[in-house]
Design a protein around this motif. Structure first.
Motif, PDB file in Angstrom:
ATOM      1  N   ALA A   1       0.949  -1.164   0.144  1.00 40.29           N
ATOM      2  CA  ALA A   1      -0.052  -0.095  -0.026  1.00 40.29           C
ATOM      3  C   ALA A   1       0.866   1.090  -0.052  1.00 40.29           C
ATOM      4  O   ALA A   1       0.440   2.336  -0.285  1.00 40.29           O
ATOM      5  CB  ALA A   1      -1.041  -0.110   1.249  1.00 40.29           C
ATOM      6  N   ALA A   2       2.172   1.233   0.409  1.00 42.23           N
ATOM      7  CA  ALA A   2       3.005   2.221   0.539  1.00 42.23           C
ATOM      8  C   ALA A   2       3.077   3.488  -0.663  1.00 42.23           C
ATOM      9  O   ALA A   2       3.202   4.430  -0.520  1.00 42.23           O
ATOM     10  CB  ALA A   2       4.623   1.745   0.824  1.00 42.23           C
ATOM     11  N   PHE A   3       2.697   2.546  -1.930  1.00 40.14           N
ATOM     12  CA  PHE A   3       2.737   3.705  -3.085  1.00 40.14           C
ATOM     13  C   PHE A   3       1.223   3.782  -3.514  1.00 40.14           C
ATOM     14  O   PHE A   3       1.203   4.090  -4.689  1.00 40.14           O
ATOM     15  CB  PHE A   3       3.720   3.505  -4.172  1.00 40.14           C
ATOM     16  CG  PHE A   3       4.198   4.644  -4.889  1.00 40.14           C
ATOM     17  CD1 PHE A   3       5.286   5.472  -4.572  1.00 40.14           C
ATOM     18  CD2 PHE A   3       3.232   5.070  -6.006  1.00 40.14           C
ATOM     19  CE1 PHE A   3       5.486   6.628  -5.111  1.00 40.14           C
ATOM     20  CE2 PHE A   3       3.621   6.561  -6.354  1.00 40.14           C
ATOM     21  CZ  PHE A   3       4.711   7.163  -6.120  1.00 40.14           C
TER      22      PHE A   3
ATOM     23  N   ASP B   1      -1.783   8.599   1.411  1.00 40.12           N
ATOM     24  CA  ASP B   1      -0.719   7.648   0.638  1.00 40.12           C
ATOM     25  C   ASP B   1       0.161   8.758   0.011  1.00 40.12           C
ATOM     26  O   ASP B   1       0.276  10.098   0.137  1.00 40.12           O
ATOM     27  CB  ASP B   1      -1.472   6.829  -0.455  1.00 40.12           C
ATOM     28  CG  ASP B   1      -2.119   7.629  -1.655  1.00 40.12           C
ATOM     29  OD1 ASP B   1      -1.812   8.508  -2.018  1.00 40.12           O
ATOM     30  OD2 ASP B   1      -3.312   7.311  -1.658  1.00 40.12           O
ATOM     31  N   MET B   2       1.254   8.134  -0.268  1.00 38.10           N
ATOM     32  CA  MET B   2       2.453   8.851  -0.790  1.00 38.10           C
ATOM     33  C   MET B   2       2.037   9.515  -2.064  1.00 38.10           C
ATOM     34  O   MET B   2       2.669  10.726  -2.324  1.00 38.10           O
ATOM     35  CB  MET B   2       3.723   7.907  -0.946  1.00 38.10           C
ATOM     36  CG  MET B   2       4.757   8.750  -1.332  1.00 38.10           C
ATOM     37  SD  MET B   2       5.452   9.406   0.291  1.00 38.10           S
ATOM     38  CE  MET B   2       6.466   8.248   1.016  1.00 38.10           C
ATOM     39  N   ARG B   3       1.081   8.944  -2.859  1.00 43.83           N
ATOM     40  CA  ARG B   3       0.768   9.839  -3.929  1.00 43.83           C
ATOM     41  C   ARG B   3       0.179  11.083  -3.963  1.00 43.83           C
ATOM     42  O   ARG B   3       0.461  12.092  -4.625  1.00 43.83           O
ATOM     43  CB  ARG B   3      -0.038   8.724  -5.220  1.00 43.83           C
ATOM     44  CG  ARG B   3       0.669   7.664  -5.805  1.00 43.83           C
ATOM     45  CD  ARG B   3      -0.224   7.318  -6.991  1.00 43.83           C
ATOM     46  NE  ARG B   3       0.578   6.150  -7.860  1.00 43.83           N
ATOM     47  CZ  ARG B   3       0.192   4.870  -7.803  1.00 43.83           C
ATOM     48  NH1 ARG B   3      -0.808   4.454  -6.937  1.00 43.83           N
ATOM     49  NH2 ARG B   3       1.052   3.972  -8.453  1.00 43.83           N
ATOM     50  N   GLN B   4      -0.622  11.040  -2.921  1.00 39.55           N
ATOM     51  CA  GLN B   4      -1.344  12.341  -2.544  1.00 39.55           C
ATOM     52  C   GLN B   4      -0.351  13.199  -2.046  1.00 39.55           C
ATOM     53  O   GLN B   4      -0.376  14.415  -2.518  1.00 39.55           O
ATOM     54  CB  GLN B   4      -2.314  11.943  -1.278  1.00 39.55           C
ATOM     55  CG  GLN B   4      -3.220  13.176  -1.010  1.00 39.55           C
ATOM     56  CD  GLN B   4      -4.136  12.924   0.037  1.00 39.55           C
ATOM     57  OE1 GLN B   4      -3.752  12.047   1.304  1.00 39.55           O
ATOM     58  NE2 GLN B   4      -5.191  13.588   0.488  1.00 39.55           N
ATOM     59  N   LEU B   5       0.762  12.923  -1.307  1.00 39.08           N
ATOM     60  CA  LEU B   5       1.494  13.986  -0.586  1.00 39.08           C
ATOM     61  C   LEU B   5       2.394  14.496  -2.065  1.00 39.08           C
ATOM     62  O   LEU B   5       2.512  15.551  -2.304  1.00 39.08           O
ATOM     63  CB  LEU B   5       2.724  13.328   0.070  1.00 39.08           C
ATOM     64  CG  LEU B   5       3.501  13.890   0.748  1.00 39.08           C
ATOM     65  CD1 LEU B   5       4.151  13.256   1.969  1.00 39.08           C
ATOM     66  CD2 LEU B   5       4.824  14.473  -0.047  1.00 39.08           C
TER      67      LEU B   5
ATOM     68  N   ARG C   1       0.647  16.898  -4.175  1.00 42.50           N
ATOM     69  CA  ARG C   1       0.281  18.039  -3.407  1.00 42.50           C
ATOM     70  C   ARG C   1      -1.251  18.149  -3.257  1.00 42.50           C
ATOM     71  O   ARG C   1      -1.993  19.492  -3.516  1.00 42.50           O
ATOM     72  CB  ARG C   1       0.964  19.111  -3.893  1.00 42.50           C
ATOM     73  CG  ARG C   1       2.551  19.023  -4.294  1.00 42.50           C
ATOM     74  CD  ARG C   1       3.247  20.278  -4.554  1.00 42.50           C
ATOM     75  NE  ARG C   1       4.603  20.045  -5.047  1.00 42.50           N
ATOM     76  CZ  ARG C   1       5.392  20.830  -5.257  1.00 42.50           C
ATOM     77  NH1 ARG C   1       5.265  22.305  -5.100  1.00 42.50           N
ATOM     78  NH2 ARG C   1       6.862  20.553  -5.444  1.00 42.50           N
ATOM     79  N   ASP C   2      -1.839  17.127  -3.262  1.00 40.55           N
ATOM     80  CA  ASP C   2      -3.367  17.262  -3.274  1.00 40.55           C
ATOM     81  C   ASP C   2      -3.836  17.741  -1.979  1.00 40.55           C
ATOM     82  O   ASP C   2      -2.987  17.691  -0.938  1.00 40.55           O
ATOM     83  CB  ASP C   2      -4.061  15.661  -3.725  1.00 40.55           C
ATOM     84  CG  ASP C   2      -3.904  15.365  -4.958  1.00 40.55           C
ATOM     85  OD1 ASP C   2      -3.483  16.134  -5.922  1.00 40.55           O
ATOM     86  OD2 ASP C   2      -3.938  14.186  -5.209  1.00 40.55           O
ATOM     87  N   ALA C   3      -5.113  18.249  -1.857  1.00 42.90           N
ATOM     88  CA  ALA C   3      -5.711  18.809  -0.704  1.00 42.90           C
ATOM     89  C   ALA C   3      -5.698  17.564   0.463  1.00 42.90           C
ATOM     90  O   ALA C   3      -6.144  16.249  -0.154  1.00 42.90           O
ATOM     91  CB  ALA C   3      -7.069  19.157  -0.953  1.00 42.90           C
ATOM     92  N   THR C   4      -5.508  17.656   1.567  1.00 40.85           N
ATOM     93  CA  THR C   4      -5.643  16.920   2.868  1.00 40.85           C
ATOM     94  C   THR C   4      -7.019  16.807   3.467  1.00 40.85           C
ATOM     95  O   THR C   4      -7.931  18.068   3.076  1.00 40.85           O
ATOM     96  CB  THR C   4      -4.719  16.893   3.724  1.00 40.85           C
ATOM     97  OG1 THR C   4      -4.555  18.193   4.187  1.00 40.85           O
ATOM     98  CG2 THR C   4      -3.185  16.744   3.017  1.00 40.85           C
TER      99      THR C   4
ATOM    100  N   PRO D   1      -1.151   2.901   3.418  1.00 38.95           N
ATOM    101  CA  PRO D   1      -0.767   3.616   2.609  1.00 38.95           C
ATOM    102  C   PRO D   1      -0.269   5.062   3.325  1.00 38.95           C
ATOM    103  O   PRO D   1       1.007   5.715   2.721  1.00 38.95           O
ATOM    104  CB  PRO D   1      -2.255   4.022   1.931  1.00 38.95           C
ATOM    105  CG  PRO D   1      -2.943   2.718   2.118  1.00 38.95           C
ATOM    106  CD  PRO D   1      -2.502   2.404   3.433  1.00 38.95           C
ATOM    107  N   GLY D   2      -0.625   5.591   4.634  1.00 37.27           N
ATOM    108  CA  GLY D   2      -0.127   6.772   4.972  1.00 37.27           C
ATOM    109  C   GLY D   2       0.861   6.454   6.229  1.00 37.27           C
ATOM    110  O   GLY D   2       1.008   7.590   6.851  1.00 37.27           O
ATOM    111  N   TYR D   3       1.234   5.347   6.243  1.00 41.48           N
ATOM    112  CA  TYR D   3       2.347   4.934   7.283  1.00 41.48           C
ATOM    113  C   TYR D   3       3.477   6.126   7.495  1.00 41.48           C
ATOM    114  O   TYR D   3       3.644   6.818   8.351  1.00 41.48           O
ATOM    115  CB  TYR D   3       2.511   3.639   7.227  1.00 41.48           C
ATOM    116  CG  TYR D   3       3.699   3.305   8.234  1.00 41.48           C
ATOM    117  CD1 TYR D   3       3.288   3.257   9.511  1.00 41.48           C
ATOM    118  CD2 TYR D   3       4.815   2.628   7.871  1.00 41.48           C
ATOM    119  CE1 TYR D   3       4.222   2.650  10.554  1.00 41.48           C
ATOM    120  CE2 TYR D   3       5.680   1.945   8.788  1.00 41.48           C
ATOM    121  CZ  TYR D   3       5.360   2.037  10.118  1.00 41.48           C
ATOM    122  OH  TYR D   3       6.360   1.578  11.107  1.00 41.48           O
ATOM    123  N   LEU D   4       4.094   6.106   6.244  1.00 43.64           N
ATOM    124  CA  LEU D   4       5.147   6.890   6.461  1.00 43.64           C
ATOM    125  C   LEU D   4       4.984   8.476   6.046  1.00 43.64           C
ATOM    126  O   LEU D   4       5.702   9.507   6.492  1.00 43.64           O
ATOM    127  CB  LEU D   4       6.533   6.614   5.577  1.00 43.64           C
ATOM    128  CG  LEU D   4       7.125   5.361   6.162  1.00 43.64           C
ATOM    129  CD1 LEU D   4       7.948   4.532   4.927  1.00 43.64           C
ATOM    130  CD2 LEU D   4       8.151   5.724   7.226  1.00 43.64           C
TER     131      LEU D   4
END
Length: 325
Positions: free
Chosen positions: A3-5, A33-37, A40-43, A114-117
């Protein structure tokens, strides 16, 4: 970790005395997830992080500072608190917090999600922005150190793709120290892959979660590509993963922990992620990651007082060189 990516590596409490310690809060965000970061998508909204800012005994107008990022078990006085105290003795202000507790969860519950790191890196840059605005801190000389999970965060925070996504302003870390990282991510070789500050990786030759050969292979790949990574390694003989954690008194194997030891490094860059296989970047394959995770779960952990003392001394020396005015 699969799920990490889409993406998304342990414990008691004893009180550590602190000098001129202040409880503060700063605002961060949660990425799914890392793709969202990276996009630069909205959180979904802000997260309030409760932290402790502590200053050395020596009175100065401004101090260099170190952000201390915890292990999978979250912040503990016996580990992160102890080492923060030692760093204050060396003249550094310290900022400690717990990313998991701030979100009402634990590292064990989030491990491999997905959001772990991404939450760890987001919190690190939020902490950097807070310290950069603090009048008692020298904003040009703020470092980050981390342990296991936190070591992955400290390394990820050095990558330019993540720095620019999370912190488009001028603030950046002056140095990065990774104590026994999980060995999951690295950067695709490129002259601009890292933000420019030095990175120290402290490794154990008995760490079966992140074999030394894995980082050696990455550094060789980066050199061969003409873009050497700014990573210095120190390897401690006889040291297992988590050598700084005092309640892991006897080294033993923990079969239920997720390990990427048999997985290729997942390379991040400005475009698509890749896997480092046989010294070359190959297309990212979630099935391959799932297979290598399933093939070799678990790793060994064990405390080593002598290695802890030496690694703290090596860290203080590295930071004093790196954060010199």
């Amino acid at each position: 970790m699969v799920a990490a990516f889409a993406y998304g590596t342990a414990a008691g409490h004893c009180r550590t005395p602190q000098t001129d310690a202040t409880t503060i809060t700063f605002q961060s965000v949660t990425y799914s997830d890392m793709r969202q970061l990276l996009a630069r998508d909205a959180t979904t909204g802000p997260v309030t992080i409760k932290a402790t800012l502590a200053l050395p005994e020596q009175v100065k107008d401004q101090y260099p500072a170190v952000i201390v990022v915890h292990t999978l078990a979250g912040y503990r006085d016996a580990n992160e608190g102890y080492i923060a105290t030692e760093l204050r003795k060396a003249g550094f202000a310290t900022l400690t917090y717990d990313s998991f507790a701030a979100r009402g969860t634990t590292g064990t519950a989030l491990q491999g999600s997905p959001g772990y790191l991404p939450i760890g890196v987001a919190d690190a840059y939020a902490a950097l922005r807070f310290l950069s605005s603090e009048s008692r801190i020298d904003a040009r000389h703020i470092a980050i150190i981390g342990f296991s999970y936190g070591a992955e965060v400290a390394h990820l925070a050095a990558m330019e793709t993540l720095r620019s996504a999370l912190n488009p302003g001028p603030e950046r870390f002056a140095a990065h120290v990774a104590f026994y990282p999980g060995g999951t991510f690295a950067a695709i070789a490129d002259p601009a892959a890292y933000a420019g500050s030095p990175i120290l990786m402290l490794l154990g030759d008995k760490d079966d979660n992140f074999p030394v050969t894995k980082i050696d292979g990455y550094l060789a790949y980066a050199r061969a590509a003409g873009a050497p990574a700014p990573i210095q390694t120190v390897v401690y003989r006889g040291a297992y993963h988590a050598w700084t954690v005092p309640d892991l008194t006897t080294a033993r194997f923990y079969p239920d922990l997720v390990s990427t030891k048999k997985c290729p490094l997942l390379l991040l860059g400005p475009k698509r992620p890749a896997l480092l296989i046989d010294g070359e970047p190959k297309p990212f394959d979630p099935a391959a990651i799932g297979a290598c995770l399933a093939a070799a779960p678990g790793y060994s952990m064990g405390f080593d007082a002598a290695v802890r003392a030496q690694s703290i001394a090596d860290t203080a020396s590295f930071l004093q060189r790196s954060l010199r005015p």
